[in-house]
Design a protein around this motif. Structure first.
Motif, mmCIF file in Angstrom:
data_model
loop_
_atom_site.group_PDB
_atom_site.id
_atom_site.type_symbol
_atom_site.label_atom_id
_atom_site.label_comp_id
_atom_site.label_asym_id
_atom_site.label_seq_id
_atom_site.Cartn_x
_atom_site.Cartn_y
_atom_site.Cartn_z
ATOM 1 N N TYR A 95 0.755 -1.138 -0.039
ATOM 2 C CA TYR A 95 -0.694 -0.282 -0.003
ATOM 3 C C TYR A 95 0.919 0.961 -0.067
ATOM 4 C CZ TYR A 95 -3.164 3.777 1.706
ATOM 5 O OH TYR A 95 -3.892 5.052 1.174
ATOM 6 N N HIS A 96 1.935 0.997 0.534
ATOM 7 C CA HIS A 96 2.613 2.301 0.775
ATOM 8 C C HIS A 96 3.520 2.974 -0.528
ATOM 9 C CE1 HIS A 96 2.198 2.354 5.122
ATOM 10 N NE2 HIS A 96 2.247 1.474 5.214
ATOM 11 N N GLU A 97 3.596 1.856 -1.201
ATOM 12 C CA GLU A 97 4.700 2.385 -2.643
ATOM 13 C C GLU A 97 4.226 1.401 -3.055
ATOM 14 O OE1 GLU A 97 8.665 3.884 -2.235
ATOM 15 O OE2 GLU A 97 8.683 2.508 0.765
ATOM 16 N N PRO A 98 3.423 1.493 -3.572
ATOM 17 C CA PRO A 98 3.133 -0.110 -5.037
ATOM 18 C C PRO A 98 3.460 0.063 -6.409
ATOM 19 C CG PRO A 98 0.746 2.192 -4.363
ATOM 20 C CD PRO A 98 2.211 2.504 -3.866
ATOM 21 N N ASN A 99 4.121 -1.481 -5.967
ATOM 22 C CA ASN A 99 5.271 -2.013 -7.244
ATOM 23 C C ASN A 99 6.731 -2.361 -6.991
ATOM 24 O OD1 ASN A 99 2.790 -1.808 -8.871
ATOM 25 N ND2 ASN A 99 3.148 0.018 -9.834
ATOM 26 N N ARG A 100 6.443 -1.103 -5.597
ATOM 27 C CA ARG A 100 7.941 -1.070 -4.898
ATOM 28 C C ARG A 100 8.484 -3.132 -4.964
ATOM 29 N NH1 ARG A 100 11.095 1.271 0.372
ATOM 30 N NH2 ARG A 100 12.876 0.811 -0.284
ATOM 31 N N PHE A 101 8.074 -3.627 -4.456
ATOM 32 C CA PHE A 101 7.884 -5.134 -4.284
ATOM 33 C C PHE A 101 7.696 -6.298 -4.669
ATOM 34 C CE2 PHE A 101 8.432 -2.794 0.514
ATOM 35 C CZ PHE A 101 10.040 -2.794 -0.091
ATOM 36 N N ASP A 102 7.147 -5.944 -5.987
ATOM 37 C CA ASP A 102 6.967 -6.183 -7.103
ATOM 38 C C ASP A 102 8.489 -7.092 -7.298
ATOM 39 O OD1 ASP A 102 4.157 -5.731 -6.969
ATOM 40 O OD2 ASP A 102 4.100 -4.983 -8.953
ATOM 41 N N LEU A 103 8.308 -8.172 -7.878
ATOM 42 C CA LEU A 103 9.531 -9.457 -8.029
ATOM 43 C C LEU A 103 9.125 -9.930 -9.724
ATOM 44 C CD1 LEU A 103 11.700 -10.493 -7.379
ATOM 45 C CD2 LEU A 103 10.611 -12.342 -6.637
ATOM 46 N N ASP A 104 10.427 -9.711 -10.437
ATOM 47 C CA ASP A 104 10.090 -9.876 -11.584
ATOM 48 C C ASP A 104 10.916 -11.732 -11.765
ATOM 49 O OD1 ASP A 104 10.788 -10.971 -14.408
ATOM 50 O OD2 ASP A 104 11.653 -9.208 -14.694
ATOM 51 N N ILE A 105 10.302 -12.511 -10.876
ATOM 52 C CA ILE A 105 10.669 -13.875 -11.625
ATOM 53 C C ILE A 105 11.716 -14.538 -11.896
ATOM 54 C CG2 ILE A 105 10.467 -15.962 -9.864
ATOM 55 C CD1 ILE A 105 7.689 -15.096 -9.069
ATOM 56 N N ASP A 106 11.154 -13.880 -13.448
ATOM 57 C CA ASP A 106 11.586 -14.763 -14.620
ATOM 58 C C ASP A 106 13.322 -14.133 -14.544
ATOM 59 O OD1 ASP A 106 9.408 -16.641 -15.435
ATOM 60 O OD2 ASP A 106 8.772 -15.442 -16.001
ATOM 61 N N GLU A 107 13.585 -13.467 -14.383
ATOM 62 C CA GLU A 107 14.824 -12.304 -14.338
ATOM 63 C C GLU A 107 15.186 -12.986 -13.556
ATOM 64 O OE1 GLU A 107 16.608 -10.847 -16.860
ATOM 65 O OE2 GLU A 107 14.965 -11.583 -17.831
ATOM 66 N N TYR A 108 14.929 -13.468 -12.640
ATOM 67 C CA TYR A 108 15.072 -13.333 -10.757
ATOM 68 C C TYR A 108 16.010 -14.876 -11.220
ATOM 69 C CZ TYR A 108 14.971 -14.631 -5.786
ATOM 70 O OH TYR A 108 15.763 -15.049 -4.383
ATOM 71 N N ARG A 109 15.024 -15.930 -11.256
ATOM 72 C CA ARG A 109 15.800 -16.894 -11.948
ATOM 73 C C ARG A 109 16.837 -16.426 -12.850
ATOM 74 N NH1 ARG A 109 11.162 -21.862 -13.222
ATOM 75 N NH2 ARG A 109 11.070 -19.364 -15.170
ATOM 76 N N LYS A 110 16.472 -16.836 -14.032
ATOM 77 C CA LYS A 110 17.956 -16.253 -15.115
ATOM 78 C C LYS A 110 18.759 -16.359 -14.385
ATOM 79 C CE LYS A 110 18.923 -14.386 -19.264
ATOM 80 N NZ LYS A 110 17.811 -13.007 -19.771
ATOM 81 N N CYS A 111 18.989 -15.037 -13.459
ATOM 82 C CA CYS A 111 20.470 -14.341 -12.936
ATOM 83 C C CYS A 111 20.683 -15.487 -12.008
ATOM 84 C CB CYS A 111 19.650 -13.347 -11.932
ATOM 85 S SG CYS A 111 21.348 -12.845 -11.367
ATOM 86 N N TYR A 112 19.817 -16.218 -11.121
ATOM 87 C CA TYR A 112 20.189 -17.090 -10.129
ATOM 88 C C TYR A 112 20.969 -18.400 -11.070
ATOM 89 C CZ TYR A 112 20.020 -21.313 -8.147
ATOM 90 O OH TYR A 112 20.308 -23.137 -6.848
ATOM 91 N N GLU A 113 19.850 -18.959 -12.086
ATOM 92 C CA GLU A 113 21.091 -19.701 -13.337
ATOM 93 C C GLU A 113 22.082 -19.468 -13.615
ATOM 94 O OE1 GLU A 113 17.432 -20.957 -14.638
ATOM 95 O OE2 GLU A 113 16.706 -22.685 -13.708
ATOM 96 N N THR A 114 22.420 -18.216 -14.436
ATOM 97 C CA THR A 114 23.777 -18.209 -14.981
ATOM 98 C C THR A 114 24.384 -18.292 -13.881
ATOM 99 O OG1 THR A 114 22.538 -16.388 -16.069
ATOM 100 C CG2 THR A 114 24.662 -15.783 -15.806
ATOM 101 N N LEU A 115 24.722 -17.239 -12.856
ATOM 102 C CA LEU A 115 25.232 -17.623 -11.685
ATOM 103 C C LEU A 115 26.147 -18.988 -11.468
ATOM 104 C CD1 LEU A 115 24.510 -13.957 -9.141
ATOM 105 C CD2 LEU A 115 27.005 -14.560 -11.377
#
Length: 269
Positions: free
Chosen positions: A47-67
């Protein structure tokens, strides 16, 4: 002392961190950890900062897998992949849909908002008072667990006391009844209790949850605990880790659990 795991940490995929994932891994190696789990934030309807804590899970996973796919950390540290969900009862169906789509090792459930208010902000307490605000937070936590059970460990159970000096002073007895209800829910549903050492970076003298809660969890038959520092920066990787083993042994625990493919694996303290 056995090398420990840190199973609660964030990188720049969380809205409140700027740390590169690779930097957090290297810092964890420097801190002599056996393994880590990234648990970046997904707080829908923040509520306080809309979309601030949305997460791009696909990019998050891609970065993890790349590393982690090229073996560069093999024999240096185990790196696992998870998520921290900011639970609210109306999000249960959406959270279940999200979790079913991804192969997370570990899912933390946390309460960050109550009636669209984050207790991080002082105005949360304006409608409840200090004692009433703390109790309402724990009531909301119980409601969240009752409504959504597709998580592995409940994060920083007494999160609310981190940010309010008056709440920190309340005696445990003021709300131990509702804490007991929460602990019963975790135990009955085979959910772990997270021991979050991030409390020490906020000037607290005990982890989240407090020692009285950890002891009560043990007394009630709780066995599953997880460890994490809630690090958002490299210098927070091992905050409180010099204290936590002795604290947990004093509470009657000789082991903790690391989740891999959503299954608990026991490790000695």
């Amino acid at each position: 002392m056995n090398k420990l795991y840190n199973n609660h940490m964030h990188c720049y995929f969380s809205g409140d961190s700027e740390a590169p994932m690779a930097d957090m891994i290297e810092a964890s190696i420097d801190n002599n950890l056996a393994g880590i789990t990234f648990t970046d934030h997904l707080d829908l309807d923040y509520y306080h900062e809309p979309n601030r804590f949305d997460l791009d899970i696909d990019e998050y996973r891609k970065c993890y897998e790349t590393l982690t796919s090229n073996g560069m950390y093999q024999n240096r540290i185990e790196v696992l992949w998870g998520i921290e969900l900011g639970l609210q009862t109306h999000l249960a169906k959406k959270h279940n849909e999200i979790i079913s789509k991804y192969n997370f090792d570990f899912v933390i459930g946390s309460t960050h908002q109550v009636n669209k208010m984050d207790p991080y902000y002082p105005e949360y307490f304006e409608g409840y008072g200090i004692k009433g605000g703390v109790r309402r937070f724990f009531e909301a936590t119980a409601e969240n667990i009752d409504t959504f059970k597709n998580f592995d460990s409940y994060g920083h159970l007494d999160y609310i006391i981190r940010y309010n000096d008056e709440a920190k002073k309340l005696p445990y007895e003021d709300y131990n009844d509702i804490i007991d209800d929460i602990l019963h829910l975790l135990i009955e549903n085979d959910k772990a209790l997270e021991i979050n050492t991030g409390a020490f970076k906020f000037g607290l003298l005990e982890p989240n949850p407090c020692i009285a809660t950890i002891k009560k969890y043990k007394d009630l038959g709780g066995k599953l605990i997880t460890l994490g520092s809630d690090a958002h920066k490299t210098d927070q990787i091992s905050v409180g880790y010099d204290k936590i083993v002795n604290i947990l042994k004093d509470c009657g625990f000789n082991s903790y659990f690391v989740y891999k493919n959503r299954n608990p694996v026991e490790r000695e303290l």
